[in-house]
Every structure is written in structure tokens, then in C-alpha cells.
Design an enzyme around this catalytic site. Structure first.
Site, PDB file in Angstrom:
ATOM      1  N   CYS A   2      20.499  23.773  56.707  1.00 17.80           N
ATOM      2  CA  CYS A   2      21.651  22.905  56.881  1.00 17.80           C
ATOM      3  C   CYS A   2      21.553  22.160  58.198  1.00 17.80           C
ATOM      4  O   CYS A   2      20.657  22.378  59.005  1.00 17.80           O
ATOM      5  CB  CYS A   2      22.950  23.716  56.891  1.00 17.80           C
ATOM      6  SG  CYS A   2      23.179  24.753  55.430  1.00 17.80           S
ATOM      7  N   ARG A  47      24.899  20.998  53.884  1.00 16.94           N
ATOM      8  CA  ARG A  47      24.079  22.030  53.256  1.00 16.94           C
ATOM      9  C   ARG A  47      22.951  21.468  52.405  1.00 16.94           C
ATOM     10  O   ARG A  47      23.156  20.588  51.568  1.00 16.94           O
ATOM     11  CB  ARG A  47      24.958  22.936  52.375  1.00 16.94           C
ATOM     12  CG  ARG A  47      24.162  24.113  51.810  1.00 16.94           C
ATOM     13  CD  ARG A  47      24.973  24.982  50.887  1.00 16.94           C
ATOM     14  NE  ARG A  47      24.155  26.115  50.432  1.00 16.94           N
ATOM     15  CZ  ARG A  47      24.261  26.709  49.253  1.00 16.94           C
ATOM     16  NH1 ARG A  47      25.189  26.296  48.401  1.00 16.94           N
ATOM     17  NH2 ARG A  47      23.473  27.705  48.931  1.00 16.94           N
ATOM     18  N   GLY A  73      18.998  27.202  58.761  1.00 18.89           N
ATOM     19  CA  GLY A  73      17.763  27.975  58.742  1.00 18.89           C
ATOM     20  C   GLY A  73      17.677  28.913  57.561  1.00 18.89           C
ATOM     21  O   GLY A  73      18.342  28.724  56.539  1.00 18.89           O
ATOM     22  N   GLU A  74      16.844  29.932  57.724  1.00 18.92           N
ATOM     23  CA  GLU A  74      16.666  30.963  56.704  1.00 18.92           C
ATOM     24  C   GLU A  74      16.510  32.315  57.385  1.00 18.92           C
ATOM     25  O   GLU A  74      15.761  32.442  58.359  1.00 18.92           O
ATOM     26  CB  GLU A  74      15.421  30.698  55.846  1.00 18.92           C
ATOM     27  CG  GLU A  74      15.428  29.402  55.056  1.00 18.92           C
ATOM     28  CD  GLU A  74      16.377  29.416  53.875  1.00 18.92           C
ATOM     29  OE1 GLU A  74      16.906  30.499  53.546  1.00 18.92           O
ATOM     30  OE2 GLU A  74      16.588  28.342  53.281  1.00 18.92           O
TER      31      GLU A  74
END
Length: 640
Positions: A2, A47, A73-74
Site C-alpha cells: 500500500c 491498497r 509492505g508484506e
């Protein structure tokens, strides 16, 4: 993945301002938006849906909605973290990775970051304590800018969002410009604007009732550690790369990989092929100029693993057309010319996938740059103090004169011998040296920067490294400077410009921490770079790819500046607008252009000046909105 933005203040912030900030970063998140607003905070996000596509909207909250978070991020270990948190009584409303942040914060406070495996920039707002926590991942994959104004603080994923406020000064920070000219990027914590900062990688920022504090929570430790045999280390390298790749292949959207033909991206594709039950989609950029074209090597790997392979050839005319768009996306001057092919490979990839894996970080962990071998050979040998100035002057003159590459290399070597050891690597990494900046600056610039030495940014990291080997010290320097300031910025901006998520297995902190403790001789063995990784990849990759010399992701910049980009460079760097800034001596700029026309390569310096001037006209005086019209490229020059 995002884009995030927000404002916190001791007085009610304007939520409409945050919405305006988020509109400017829609490209980072085209799939949705979300907002939170209360008496002291306004948070927003855009997003790009990758995990929990249906239910993973933000902001997310804890059970009683007293803690909110927005996230870019992740988190690759979110499933394990979620299970631990559920066991401790926490209740989840979504199936995505973002929600673990608010519950981890409840459990661990600021220390939640030490539990995260991934790439991230996030904001957590604690309403009861009127406390904002900003955090950036360990190595700096995801960006985060902030600006403090009195008792208020604004933050955003991109600089353009902060500069949406018409009341914010657009005064150029001369120190940031000084560092930019040396390294081709503006290093954290500076931004190109006075009063706006980057949160450095591996750092936390806490705002509470108008007070701000920043601290570092992680630094890669290059302290030597006991190791087994090289054979065992090669096996361990494959295991860690497979694990880092496995967790980065979790996605509900189509996934592929950049494939340049180098060992790092090829190793990632080989790992993906071992973990996938279908052909990996791979993407490669090439050039008509064979000196810069690696498509042949990428195709070799693609054939070996049966990938679904895609290519695109970049021409000088294409670079000219896309240049204003690339400049607008970067928000501040950025002169790594490989941003151009990076932009094109991201555009190509987004036509087929939403997530790509890449080979970033392999060089910094396993010793991949030829400059490591060169510096290792030079060592800390130093000329007598009485000769240092002479060597520097003679070396500089040789490096600046003529068109013979060998003569320039001899001159560069003499320059390095004239430098102090802790500044030697900085000199090697510089594009404008201290001496060339002295010649470039006007008197007013000289006065402002008389006591600022850009070489100290690298020298300080070199001196404080915990490694007892210079090879590992150099990698320590790059992990803290070049990697986050240049390479990761380039990939983040060019991929997110196309709403494409990039993941980097070699930047997994477990793999990096293990590799940091390996002996330097296993990384650079004489003139052989990345020695251990090449041994590790021998069972996976064609021998001709492993033994070939390293080729950077370069472009035929010198030719472009004598051909397609020549009119643009002359027009922008010599007109009244450029001269009126009072920063650079016009006769020196014109001399660089003339030298380059006559065959003396000044391409990197001209590119740095051109990028600064393009940025100033596109973003520096107005909001750097990617939808705003930029100066039209000048007509192409004669090429023959």
C-alpha cells in the site's frame, strides 16, 4: 502492499488533507482506500491487494478499537505470528497480514518490530496514549518520509504526498544537494527539501503529545562468527535462499520474476522453479547496444527452467520519452540511470503479474561488486602524508583528461592512494568528487557547504563496522548507504509506479545475518567476486553464467547524451532558468557538455545535473503530481 499517509497533532488535524495526500499516491494502491480520523490523528492508505484480497482492508484495529494501523509492505511470517497471538487470547477480524501489527503492539510495544520478517513501513496510532509509532523495515525496502511542524507531524510513503500542502516550504536543502551530487541519490535522513526527513532503515519514530524521538532497532552485524567448511556453507546458502523465496511466493495475485542474466536474479528464478508446480513468468530488458545487453544470458536460464519468458528492448528514443514521467515519480533528484530500464521492466511485468521477485541484495551479502576486489587489492596502503596532496592532484588531472580508459584508471588509482583509508571507498563511489564539486559550485554554495564532507557518510560506517576484514567492512558500508539509498529506492519507485510489488529473497534478514558472519575470503577470493555463492549455485545454473564477469544493470548513457538526449541536456543545463538558480558555475557546466561532445566521458556528472534540473522544473517549484504535465522533451539530436 500500500501507500500510507497521515497527520498527528495536539490539535485536531484536517482529514481532508490526508485524503488529498492519499490521492497523490493512488498508483501505490489502486485497489482501494481507507481512513481513520479522531481528535488527534488522521490516517489514510491506498491498497494494492495481494493477501486477503477480499477482506484485507485498512486501517485495522485491535479488539476495542483503541489502536489503529496503516501498513505498506508484506509480513512473511504473519501466519505464525497470528497463531501465537490467537493462543494469547487476541481476536482477529481479517485474514491478512496487517492485523498482526496492532496485536503485536499490544503485546510488545515498540519491540514488535523485532518479531517481523518482511518489508514494511507502517504507522500505529495508540489513541489512549496519544502516541504514534512509525517504523521502517530493517534494510529499507519500503520508504517513509515525515515532516514535523510545531506539535504536528505528517508522514507519507512518498515525498509528493507531504508536499501536497501548499504551505510547506520548497526550499532546497544545500546539504542534501551536496550529498546527491556525490552519490547520485539523497541519503537518509535528508530529503531534497529543508524540513522534510526520511526515516532511515531499521529505525523507529515515536510521536507523543508533540514530542518526537527516533531510534535504531536493527543493524546488520558483520562480527566474524565460527563457520564450518565452504561446502557446508554453500549448502546452507541454498537452504536459506529456498526458504526466503518460499515465503515470498505467497500471493493471491499473479507472480513472476525479473531475470537480468546475472547470478542473483538467476538464482532466485532457479529457487522459484524448484518451489513451483507451473512455469515461472520471467521478464528481461535489453538494449540494441551489445555492451549492455544481457538477454542472451537471461534466455539461457529461461530455457533451462522452462519459464514463460518476456523481453523488451530499450532504445534512446524510448528513454527520452519516458524521462519526465520517471522524474516525477521519484519526487527528488535521482541519477542512477538504470532507473530507466527498471521502469520499463516494471511496465512489462505489470502487463502479466502483480508481484515480482528479484535478485536485489545478493551483491551486498556475498561480495558481488568488482570494486570489492579492487579495494581488497589496494588494502590500506597509504602514501606518505607529504605526497598525498600531490598524488590526489595528479591523479585527478589524469582521471579527468583524455579519452583513454587505461589512463583514467591510473589516475583514479593515484587519487585513491592520496585519500585517507576511511575516505578511499567514498572517493571510489563518488560521481562528483570533492574537487569536482569545488570547481562546480558558485561562491554562495561554497560558503554554505564549507564544513560539510559527503565522504564522512561512508567513512563513519567503515570506521564503526564490527568486521575485522575490509571486504566485509565495504559490504557493511553498502548495506547502510548504497543499497537503501540507491538500489532499493530505484526498485520501489519504478515498480510502484506501475502498481507492481517487488520482493527480494536475498534481503531476508535471516539470510543476511548469516552471510554477514562469513569470512571475507569466501566472498571475494582474489579477483573472483561472490565466490561462495557461485559454488552454491553451481548445481542450479549454467557454468557459463557463473563464470562470466559481472555486468551491472547499465545503460548506454554516454551515447545517449551525445545523441538522443543531447538537445535536452544542452537546453536545460545552459538556459536562463538553470543559470539563475545561482548554484553552479555556468562555464563549468558548459565545459562538461563540451568535454563530453569531444569524447571525454562526463556522462554520469551530466546525468546528475540533468536529473536535478528536470526535478526542479517538474517537482521542485510545484506539487510533484504524477499527472502534472512536465517539460516537453527537446527534439532528438543528430546521431551518426
Amino acid at each position: 502492499m500500500c501507500g500510507v499517509a497521515g497527520i498527528v497533532s495536539t490539535s485536531p488535524p484536517d482529514p481532508q488533507q490526508v485524503r488529498a495526500m492519499c490521492r497523490l499516491i493512488t498508483h501505490r494502491g489502486p485497489d482501494g482506500e481507507g481512513y481513520h480520523s479522531d481528535a488527534n490523528a488522521a490516517l489514510g492508505m491506498r491498497r494494492l491487494a495481494i493477501i486477503d484480497v477480499v477482506g484485507g482492508d485498512q486501517p485495522v484495529y485491535n479488539e476495542d478499537r483503541t489502536v489503529a494501523a496503516v501498513f505498506n509492505g508484506e509480513i512473511y511470517n504473519f501466519v505464525e505470528l497470528r497463531e501465537q497471538l490467537v493462543a494469547r487470547g487476541h481476536r482477529f477480524a481479517t485474514d491478512g497480514d496487517t492485523e498482526v501489527l496492532v496485536h503485536l503492539y499490544e503485546e510488545h510495544g515498540e519491540d514488535l518490530v523485532t518479531h517481523l520478517r518482511g518489508m514494511f513501513a507502517f504507522a500505529i496510532w495508540d489513541m489512549a496514549r496519544r502516541r504514534l509509532l512509525l517504523a521502517r523495515d530493517r534494510v529499507g525496502k519500503k520508504p517513509l518520509y515525515y515532516r514535523q511542524s510545531g506539535t504536528s507531524l505528517a508522514f507519507a510513503s512518498e515525498l509528493k504526498a507531504l508536499m501536497a500542502d501548499a504551505g510547506v516550504s520548497r526550499e532546497v536543502d544545500p546539504v542534501a544537494l551536496h550529498h546527491y551530487l556525490t552519490y547520485q541519490y539523497v541519503p537518509a535522513p535528508w530529503s531534497i527539501y529543508r524540513g522534510v526527513s526520511k526515516l532511515p532503515p531499521g529505525h523507529l519514530l515515536v510521536w507523543q503529545d508533540g514530542e518526537v524521538s527516533v531510534r535504531r532497532y536493527w543493524k546488520l552485524d558483520f562480527t566474524p562468527r565460527p563457520v564450518g567448511s565452504e561446502r557446508e556453507a554453500a549448502e546452507r546458502a541454498r537452504e536459506l535462499l529456498l526458504d526466503a523465496t518460499r515465503v515470498r511466493m505467497v500471493s493471491e495475485r499473479p507472480l513472476g520474476a525479473f531475470l537480468s542474466g546475472g547470478i542473483d536474479s538467476s538464482a532466485v528464478v532457479a529457487a522459484m522453479a524448484r518451489l513451483s508446480d507451473r512455469p515461472v513468468k520471467t521478464f528481461c530488458i535489453g538494449f540494441d547496444d551489445q555492451r549492455f545487453d544481457e538477454r542472451e544470458y537471461a534466455a539461457t536460464v529461461a530455457r533451462r527452467y522452462g519459464t514463460d519468458h518476456h523481453e523488451f528492448v530499450v532504445a534512446g528514443a524510448s528513454a527520452l520519452e519516458v524521462l519526465p514521467t520517471v522524474t516525477r515519480h521519484f519526487d527528488e533528484p535521482f541519477a542512477d540511470s538504470s532507473a530507466i530500464p527498471s521502469f520499463f521492466v516494471a511496465e512489462l511485468s505489470r502487463q502479466h503479474v502483480t508481484v515480482v521477485l528479484n535478485g536485489d541484495g545478493g551483491d551486498e551479502s556475498f561480495g558481488g561488486y568488482r570494486r570489492y576486489a579492487y579495494m581488497n587489492r589496494v588494502g590500506r596502503r597509504q602514501a606518505p602524508p607529504r605526497l598525498q596532496g600531490l598524488l590526489n592532484r595528479v591523479g585527478s588531472a589524469l582521471a579527468e583528461s583524455g579519452t583513454a580508459p587505461r589512463l583514467r584508471r591510473v589516475g583514479r588509482g593515484l587519487q585513491l592512494l592520496g585519500e585517507r583509508p576511511q575516505h578511499r571507498y567514498a572517493s571510489l563511489m563518488s560521481y562528483f568528487t570533492n574537487e569536482s564539486k569545488d570547481a562546480l559550485y558558485t561562491k554562495a554554495m561554497h560558503e554554505q557547504l564549507a564544513h560539510v564532507d559527503s565522504y564522512d557518510l561512508i567513512g563513519e560506517v567503515f570506521d564503526t563496522s564490527r568486521s575485522d576484514e575490509d571486504v566485509n567492512r565495504l559490504m557493511d558500508v553498502d548495506v547502510n548507504t548504497y543499497l537503501p539509498g540507491d538500489l532499493l529506492v530505484k526498485v520501489d519507485i519504478t515498480t510502484m509506479a506501475h502498481s507492481l510489488e517487488a520482493r527480494s529473497p536475498f534481503l531476508d534478514h535471516h539470510l543476511m545475518e548469516w552471510a554477514a558472519g562469513l569470512p571475507g575470503r569466501w566472498k571475494v577470493d582474489g579477483q573472483v567476486t561472490k565466490a561462495l555463492l557461485k559454488k552454491a549455485m553451481a548445481p542450479w545454473l549454467p557454468s557459463e553464467l557463473i563464470t562470466r564477469p559481472k555486468a551491472g544493470f547499465g545503460v548506454p548513457l554516454a551515447d545517449w547524451l551525445r545523441c538522443e538526449l543531447r538537445p535536452l541536456a544542452f537546453d536545460l543545463l545552459t538556459d536562463h532558468t538553470a543559470r539563475s538558480r545561482g548554484l553552479f558555475r555556468p562555464e563549468v557546466v558548459r565545459g562538461l557538455l563540451q568535454d563530453h561532445d569531444e569524447g571525454r566521458d562526463r556522462s554520469t556528472r551530466l546525468w546528475s545535473l540533468l536529473q536535478f534540473e528536470l526535478w526542479h522544473r517538474t517537482c521542485g517549484e510545484t506539487s510533484c503530481d504524477t499527472a502534472t504535465a512536465a517539460p516537453e522533451p527537446a527534439a532528438q539530436g543528430h546521431c551518426g
